[in-house]
Design an enzyme around this catalytic site. Structure first.
Site, PDB file in Angstrom:
ATOM      1  N   GLY A  70       0.836  -1.269  -0.003  1.00 22.64           N
ATOM      2  CA  GLY A  70       0.039  -0.033   0.108  1.00 22.64           C
ATOM      3  C   GLY A  70       0.731   1.352  -0.014  1.00 22.64           C
ATOM      4  O   GLY A  70       0.301   2.438   0.120  1.00 22.64           O
ATOM      5  N   HIS A 130      -5.208  14.839   3.983  1.00 24.20           N
ATOM      6  CA  HIS A 130      -4.367  13.962   4.734  1.00 24.20           C
ATOM      7  C   HIS A 130      -3.498  14.302   6.043  1.00 24.20           C
ATOM      8  O   HIS A 130      -3.381  15.597   6.147  1.00 24.20           O
ATOM      9  CB  HIS A 130      -3.337  13.038   3.914  1.00 24.20           C
ATOM     10  CG  HIS A 130      -3.980  12.190   3.156  1.00 24.20           C
ATOM     11  ND1 HIS A 130      -4.570  12.307   1.654  1.00 24.20           N
ATOM     12  CD2 HIS A 130      -4.378  10.625   3.354  1.00 24.20           C
ATOM     13  CE1 HIS A 130      -5.201  11.138   1.202  1.00 24.20           C
ATOM     14  NE2 HIS A 130      -5.087  10.262   2.222  1.00 24.20           N
ATOM     15  N   HIS A 131      -2.973  13.546   6.801  1.00 19.04           N
ATOM     16  CA  HIS A 131      -2.244  14.040   8.086  1.00 19.04           C
ATOM     17  C   HIS A 131      -0.819  14.642   7.574  1.00 19.04           C
ATOM     18  O   HIS A 131      -0.453  14.250   6.481  1.00 19.04           O
ATOM     19  CB  HIS A 131      -2.067  12.686   8.701  1.00 19.04           C
ATOM     20  CG  HIS A 131      -1.491  11.608   8.185  1.00 19.04           C
ATOM     21  ND1 HIS A 131      -0.240  11.333   7.913  1.00 19.04           N
ATOM     22  CD2 HIS A 131      -2.070  10.441   7.361  1.00 19.04           C
ATOM     23  CE1 HIS A 131      -0.003  10.053   7.295  1.00 19.04           C
ATOM     24  NE2 HIS A 131      -1.340   9.675   6.853  1.00 19.04           N
ATOM     25  N   LYS A 134       2.127  12.168   6.162  1.00 23.54           N
ATOM     26  CA  LYS A 134       2.096  11.831   4.699  1.00 23.54           C
ATOM     27  C   LYS A 134       3.105  12.342   3.879  1.00 23.54           C
ATOM     28  O   LYS A 134       3.150  13.513   3.768  1.00 23.54           O
ATOM     29  CB  LYS A 134       0.635  12.136   3.981  1.00 23.54           C
ATOM     30  CG  LYS A 134       0.408  10.995   2.773  1.00 23.54           C
ATOM     31  CD  LYS A 134      -0.776  10.909   2.403  1.00 23.54           C
ATOM     32  CE  LYS A 134      -1.100  10.179   0.959  1.00 23.54           C
ATOM     33  NZ  LYS A 134      -0.292   8.784   0.977  1.00 23.54           N
ATOM     34  N   GLY A 140      -1.774   8.426  -3.505  1.00 20.32           N
ATOM     35  CA  GLY A 140      -2.172   7.548  -4.414  1.00 20.32           C
ATOM     36  C   GLY A 140      -3.620   7.075  -4.903  1.00 20.32           C
ATOM     37  O   GLY A 140      -3.796   6.989  -5.972  1.00 20.32           O
TER      38      GLY A 140
END
Length: 236
Positions: A70, A130-131, A134, A140
């Site tokens: 991932g 996002h946090h 990242k 992605g």
């Protein structure tokens, strides 16, 4: 099932907790390029960093260990991994997002793109949040969403971070805010209205559960797969 965790950050720890709950054993957990015997694992789950992902995945395939990844930001080498997997008769899954909800969202995104293809007054854009830890931007998942639109709407042929350079380019805005697991918004805007679909993750549990389910699924299989295969989700 004996699992190697290649990448032991927040996601790695979340995956570990769910894997243990489901009766599995963690035999390797590493966040560094240090020596480990990957052959002690039945399957590997890679949530490392872009610079380590290719070597992690290659090592697994070269030792006949099924691997799912991932990690984003390394996909310029994706075709090389596919070739290696085929050569070694291995098993590999890459997903930009393992969440069941996000994979349903991917299908909705493609279906909506088909519906909007003939409505020229609407311009699409993507926002992802996002946090702050990242490392890559855009996410992605956002790239997968953009590619899904491009495949189903001939009005677009490219995506670009921040402002789109022309009408055929999808603009992706990436925001980084403390403690946001992940939010993705697709907006179609015309002079008279806006249509939006959104997926908001409340925590990392959905990502972690999906990764463990994928690891369970890939055992004893050969080939390159996606989460569509794991979840048996077909295009609408």
């Amino acid at each position: 099932m004996k699992i190697a965790l290649l990448g032991y950050g927040r996601m790695g720890k979340a995956i570990e907790a769910i894997a243990l709950q489901r009766g599995h054993t963690i035999v390797i957990k590493t966040s560094q390029d240090k020596d480990y015997d990957i052959t002690t694992a039945d399957v590997a789950i890679d949530f490392s960093v872009p610079s380590a992902a290719y070597n992690n995945i290659s090592n697994c395939l070269n030792h006949n260990v099924p691997v799912i990844s991932g990690t984003t930001g390394w996909l310029e080498k994706y075709n090389a991994i596919v070739s290696l997997c085929e050569k070694q008769k291995g098993a590999f899954i890459y997903a930009s997002n393992f969440s069941l909800g996000v994979n349903i969202f991917f299908e909705l995104n493609q279906y909506l793109a088909k519906m909007m293809a003939k409505l020229e007054d609407y311009k699409v854009d993507i926002e992802e949040i996002h946090h702050t830890q990242k490392l890559d931007a855009p996410s992605g998942t956002a790239i997968t969403l953009a590619e899904g639109i491009i495949q189903n709407n001939k009005a677009y042929n490219n995506w670009e971070l921040d402002k789109a350079k022309d009408a055929k380019t999808i603009a992706i805005e990436a925001k980084r805010i403390t403690d946001v697991p992940g939010t993705h918004i697709i907006s179609y805007t015309s002079p008279i209205d806006t249509i939006k679909i959104e997926h908001e993750a409340h925590n990392r549990q959905g990502f972690a559960l999906g990764a463990v389910i994928a690891a369970e699924w890939i055992i004893d299989k050969t080939g390159v797969f996606t989460m569509k295969d794991v979840l048996n989700i077909g295009s609408l």
